[in-house]
Design a protein around this motif. Structure first.
Motif, PDB file in Angstrom:
ATOM      1  N   VAL A 140       0.847  -1.191   0.000  1.00  0.00           N
ATOM      2  CA  VAL A 140       0.000   0.000   0.000  1.00  0.00           C
ATOM      3  C   VAL A 140       0.884   1.242   0.000  1.00  0.00           C
ATOM      4  O   VAL A 140       1.753   1.405   0.861  1.00  0.00           O
ATOM      5  N   GLU A 141       0.665   2.119  -0.954  1.00  0.00           N
ATOM      6  CA  GLU A 141       1.505   3.313  -1.089  1.00  0.00           C
ATOM      7  C   GLU A 141       1.326   4.263   0.088  1.00  0.00           C
ATOM      8  O   GLU A 141       0.212   4.482   0.565  1.00  0.00           O
ATOM      9  N   VAL A 142       2.452   4.829   0.540  1.00  0.00           N
ATOM     10  CA  VAL A 142       2.431   5.878   1.557  1.00  0.00           C
ATOM     11  C   VAL A 142       3.273   7.035   1.053  1.00  0.00           C
ATOM     12  O   VAL A 142       4.440   6.867   0.713  1.00  0.00           O
ATOM     13  N   GLN A 143       2.667   8.214   0.998  1.00  0.00           N
ATOM     14  CA  GLN A 143       3.366   9.429   0.578  1.00  0.00           C
ATOM     15  C   GLN A 143       3.668  10.262   1.822  1.00  0.00           C
ATOM     16  O   GLN A 143       2.786  10.898   2.386  1.00  0.00           O
ATOM     17  N   TYR A 144       4.921  10.218   2.259  1.00  0.00           N
ATOM     18  CA  TYR A 144       5.339  10.922   3.469  1.00  0.00           C
ATOM     19  C   TYR A 144       5.690  12.375   3.159  1.00  0.00           C
ATOM     20  O   TYR A 144       6.351  12.659   2.151  1.00  0.00           O
ATOM     21  N   THR A 145       5.282  13.266   4.034  1.00  0.00           N
ATOM     22  CA  THR A 145       5.769  14.643   4.010  1.00  0.00           C
ATOM     23  C   THR A 145       6.220  15.004   5.414  1.00  0.00           C
ATOM     24  O   THR A 145       5.425  14.942   6.362  1.00  0.00           O
ATOM     25  N   PHE A 146       7.481  15.348   5.537  1.00  0.00           N
ATOM     26  CA  PHE A 146       8.052  15.728   6.823  1.00  0.00           C
ATOM     27  C   PHE A 146       8.420  17.207   6.800  1.00  0.00           C
ATOM     28  O   PHE A 146       8.900  17.718   5.795  1.00  0.00           O
ATOM     29  N   THR A 147       8.161  17.879   7.919  1.00  0.00           N
ATOM     30  CA  THR A 147       8.585  19.259   8.093  1.00  0.00           C
ATOM     31  C   THR A 147       9.514  19.310   9.298  1.00  0.00           C
ATOM     32  O   THR A 147       9.123  18.949  10.406  1.00  0.00           O
ATOM     33  N   PHE A 158      16.503  -1.821  -0.733  1.00  0.00           N
ATOM     34  CA  PHE A 158      15.061  -1.578  -0.850  1.00  0.00           C
ATOM     35  C   PHE A 158      14.483  -1.013   0.441  1.00  0.00           C
ATOM     36  O   PHE A 158      14.885  -1.372   1.545  1.00  0.00           O
ATOM     37  N   LEU A 159      13.561  -0.080   0.268  1.00  0.00           N
ATOM     38  CA  LEU A 159      12.846   0.582   1.362  1.00  0.00           C
ATOM     39  C   LEU A 159      13.797   1.314   2.307  1.00  0.00           C
ATOM     40  O   LEU A 159      13.578   1.376   3.518  1.00  0.00           O
ATOM     41  N   ARG A 160      14.830   1.896   1.717  1.00  0.00           N
ATOM     42  CA  ARG A 160      15.779   2.753   2.434  1.00  0.00           C
ATOM     43  C   ARG A 160      16.086   3.976   1.580  1.00  0.00           C
ATOM     44  O   ARG A 160      16.247   3.856   0.368  1.00  0.00           O
ATOM     45  N   GLY A 161      16.175   5.131   2.201  1.00  0.00           N
ATOM     46  CA  GLY A 161      16.568   6.316   1.462  1.00  0.00           C
ATOM     47  C   GLY A 161      16.128   7.586   2.152  1.00  0.00           C
ATOM     48  O   GLY A 161      15.502   7.557   3.215  1.00  0.00           O
ATOM     49  N   GLY A 162      16.462   8.706   1.539  1.00  0.00           N
ATOM     50  CA  GLY A 162      16.116   9.980   2.147  1.00  0.00           C
ATOM     51  C   GLY A 162      16.087  11.120   1.159  1.00  0.00           C
ATOM     52  O   GLY A 162      16.438  10.958  -0.012  1.00  0.00           O
ATOM     53  N   GLN A 163      15.640  12.269   1.664  1.00  0.00           N
ATOM     54  CA  GLN A 163      15.565  13.492   0.883  1.00  0.00           C
ATOM     55  C   GLN A 163      16.010  14.658   1.750  1.00  0.00           C
ATOM     56  O   GLN A 163      15.886  14.632   2.977  1.00  0.00           O
ATOM     57  N   THR A 164      16.520  15.711   1.107  1.00  0.00           N
ATOM     58  CA  THR A 164      16.899  16.914   1.840  1.00  0.00           C
ATOM     59  C   THR A 164      15.723  17.886   1.882  1.00  0.00           C
ATOM     60  O   THR A 164      14.908  17.944   0.954  1.00  0.00           O
ATOM     61  N   THR A 165      15.651  18.639   2.958  1.00  0.00           N
ATOM     62  CA  THR A 165      14.550  19.581   3.147  1.00  0.00           C
ATOM     63  C   THR A 165      14.770  20.843   2.327  1.00  0.00           C
ATOM     64  O   THR A 165      15.905  21.262   2.086  1.00  0.00           O
ATOM     65  N   ASP A 166      13.655  21.457   1.906  1.00  0.00           N
ATOM     66  CA  ASP A 166      13.728  22.701   1.150  1.00  0.00           C
ATOM     67  C   ASP A 166      13.766  23.888   2.099  1.00  0.00           C
ATOM     68  O   ASP A 166      13.943  23.732   3.322  1.00  0.00           O
ATOM     69  N   GLU A 167      13.567  25.096   1.554  1.00  0.00           N
ATOM     70  CA  GLU A 167      13.654  26.300   2.378  1.00  0.00           C
ATOM     71  C   GLU A 167      12.555  26.368   3.427  1.00  0.00           C
ATOM     72  O   GLU A 167      12.661  27.123   4.402  1.00  0.00           O
ATOM     73  N   ASN A 168      11.499  25.588   3.253  1.00  0.00           N
ATOM     74  CA  ASN A 168      10.425  25.523   4.238  1.00  0.00           C
ATOM     75  C   ASN A 168      10.596  24.381   5.228  1.00  0.00           C
ATOM     76  O   ASN A 168       9.689  24.088   6.019  1.00  0.00           O
ATOM     77  N   GLY A 169      11.745  23.720   5.167  1.00  0.00           N
ATOM     78  CA  GLY A 169      12.018  22.600   6.065  1.00  0.00           C
ATOM     79  C   GLY A 169      11.291  21.333   5.683  1.00  0.00           C
ATOM     80  O   GLY A 169      11.215  20.397   6.480  1.00  0.00           O
ATOM     81  N   GLN A 170      10.752  21.265   4.467  1.00  0.00           N
ATOM     82  CA  GLN A 170       9.922  20.136   4.068  1.00  0.00           C
ATOM     83  C   GLN A 170      10.617  19.229   3.058  1.00  0.00           C
ATOM     84  O   GLN A 170      11.435  19.667   2.256  1.00  0.00           O
ATOM     85  N   CYS A 171      10.264  17.948   3.123  1.00  0.00           N
ATOM     86  CA  CYS A 171      10.677  16.994   2.102  1.00  0.00           C
ATOM     87  C   CYS A 171       9.619  15.906   2.010  1.00  0.00           C
ATOM     88  O   CYS A 171       8.849  15.692   2.951  1.00  0.00           O
ATOM     89  N   SER A 172       9.570  15.237   0.860  1.00  0.00           N
ATOM     90  CA  SER A 172       8.588  14.176   0.627  1.00  0.00           C
ATOM     91  C   SER A 172       9.295  12.910   0.179  1.00  0.00           C
ATOM     92  O   SER A 172      10.263  12.975  -0.591  1.00  0.00           O
ATOM     93  N   ILE A 173       8.831  11.774   0.668  1.00  0.00           N
ATOM     94  CA  ILE A 173       9.379  10.463   0.320  1.00  0.00           C
ATOM     95  C   ILE A 173       8.203   9.521   0.074  1.00  0.00           C
ATOM     96  O   ILE A 173       7.244   9.500   0.846  1.00  0.00           O
ATOM     97  N   THR A 174       8.274   8.739  -1.002  1.00  0.00           N
ATOM     98  CA  THR A 174       7.228   7.771  -1.305  1.00  0.00           C
ATOM     99  C   THR A 174       7.718   6.362  -0.992  1.00  0.00           C
ATOM    100  O   THR A 174       8.834   5.989  -1.372  1.00  0.00           O
ATOM    101  N   SER A 175       6.894   5.598  -0.292  1.00  0.00           N
ATOM    102  CA  SER A 175       7.250   4.217   0.046  1.00  0.00           C
ATOM    103  C   SER A 175       5.974   3.391   0.124  1.00  0.00           C
ATOM    104  O   SER A 175       4.945   3.760  -0.436  1.00  0.00           O
ATOM    105  N   ILE A 176       6.043   2.254   0.814  1.00  0.00           N
ATOM    106  CA  ILE A 176       4.863   1.436   1.065  1.00  0.00           C
ATOM    107  C   ILE A 176       4.631   1.350   2.577  1.00  0.00           C
ATOM    108  O   ILE A 176       5.526   1.633   3.372  1.00  0.00           O
TER     109      ILE A 176
END
Length: 286
Positions: free
Chosen positions: A112-119, A163-181
């Motif tokens: 099941v897809e999960v679209q994460y957004t972290f601030t 698999f199912l490992r990774g990351g993203q850097t935050t933008d100027e608003n402190g936000q990033c998005s990662i898609t997983s299951i």
């Protein structure tokens, strides 16, 4: 990556999956965690900031009624606007160094897809958004197996160590998005995701070097929605005993302050997936 993968496999060969526990000997850095984001002109505000007292009880944690179509249409809200100070927890035995920097960490894993957004906000700087932080997550697949440690939950499958490992850097608003299951489960733990927040990393073509880990935590899911997801394919192929959220050795029923994600359904069925949000405050001066 291949060398680290082999070392980790040799280290756990013949052992039962280790149980995560709070690391009582480690320094307990206090972090601020909230279940959502509050946008304001020119940046981000953290509404209803609780006091720095770690025993603060201002957090409310209503759970969504998530059975049938209700779970697909309702948001499982861990908290609304209140942020609460809490302690870090152990990263657990399944971490690996050198995560890939990428937005989608699923590879060929079904679920099941999960679209994460972290601030990420900086409590050492009046909760200002923290830009250029690397938010790294990792978790098991639908059968409860971690890349780099496949077999730990009793299943035989291909293991590429990423698999199912990774990351993203935050933008100027402190936000990033990662898609997983949505993660599966394994012996002794409720369904969860691991997280680290790094600062001062140097990005390479597909990974990073250097930097400092300023937060280590775990993320959790609404128990009712999770029960529905674990009952559908491919999660239903995992016949190992599942530990419920209320019985988990890490989660302490404190809602977003303990990493409970705010979930919003993407459709009318649990199989359509969810968005998952969390505001994580770290002290970059600590």
């Amino acid at each position: 990556m291949t060398g680290n993968h082999e070392q980790h496999r040799q280290r756990i060969a013949g052992q039962e999956p280790a149980k995560h526990r709070r690391d009582k000997s480690a320094q307990r850095r206090r972090v601020l965690i909230g279940g959502g984001t509050v946008a304001v002109a020119g940046g981000l505000a953290v509404a209803g900031l609780a006091s720095a007292d770690p025993l603060s009880t201002q957090q409310s944690t209503p759970k969504a009624a998530a059975s049938g179509t209700a779970s697909a249409s309702a948001s499982a809200t861990a908290t609304t606007t209140v942020c609460t100070l809490t302690a870090e927890v152990t990263e657990g035995p399944y971490s690996l160094d050198g995560a890939l920097v990428r937005k989608d960490i699923r590879e060929d894993k079904e679920g099941v897809e999960v679209q994460y957004t972290f601030t990420v906000v900086d409590t050492g700087n009046d909760c200002a958004p923290l830009a250029d932080a690397l938010v790294e997550i990792w978790h098991c697949d639908s059968l409860g197996e971690y890349s780099g440690y496949v077999g730990g939950n009793g299943h035989d499958e291909e293991d590429d160590g990423t698999f199912l490992r990774g990351g993203q850097t935050t933008d100027e608003n402190g936000q990033c998005s990662i898609t997983s299951i949505w993660p599966g489960h394994y012996v002794s733990r409720a369904v969860h995701v691991h997280m680290r927040v790094h600062t001062d990393v140097t990005l390479t073509d597909d990974s990073y070097t250097g930097g400092e880990v300023i937060h280590t935590g775990q993320l959790f899911f609404d128990a009712d929605i999770n029960a529905e997801i674990q009952a559908v394919s491919p999660y239903s192929d995992n016949t190992t005993t599942e530990t419920l959220l209320k019985d988990d050795s890490i989660y302490d029923d404190a809602g977003a302050s303990s990493g409970l994600l705010t979930l919003t359904a993407l459709g009318t069925s649990v199989s359509d997936g969810y968005t998952a949000t969390l505001t994580v405050g770290v002290d970059s001066t600590g």
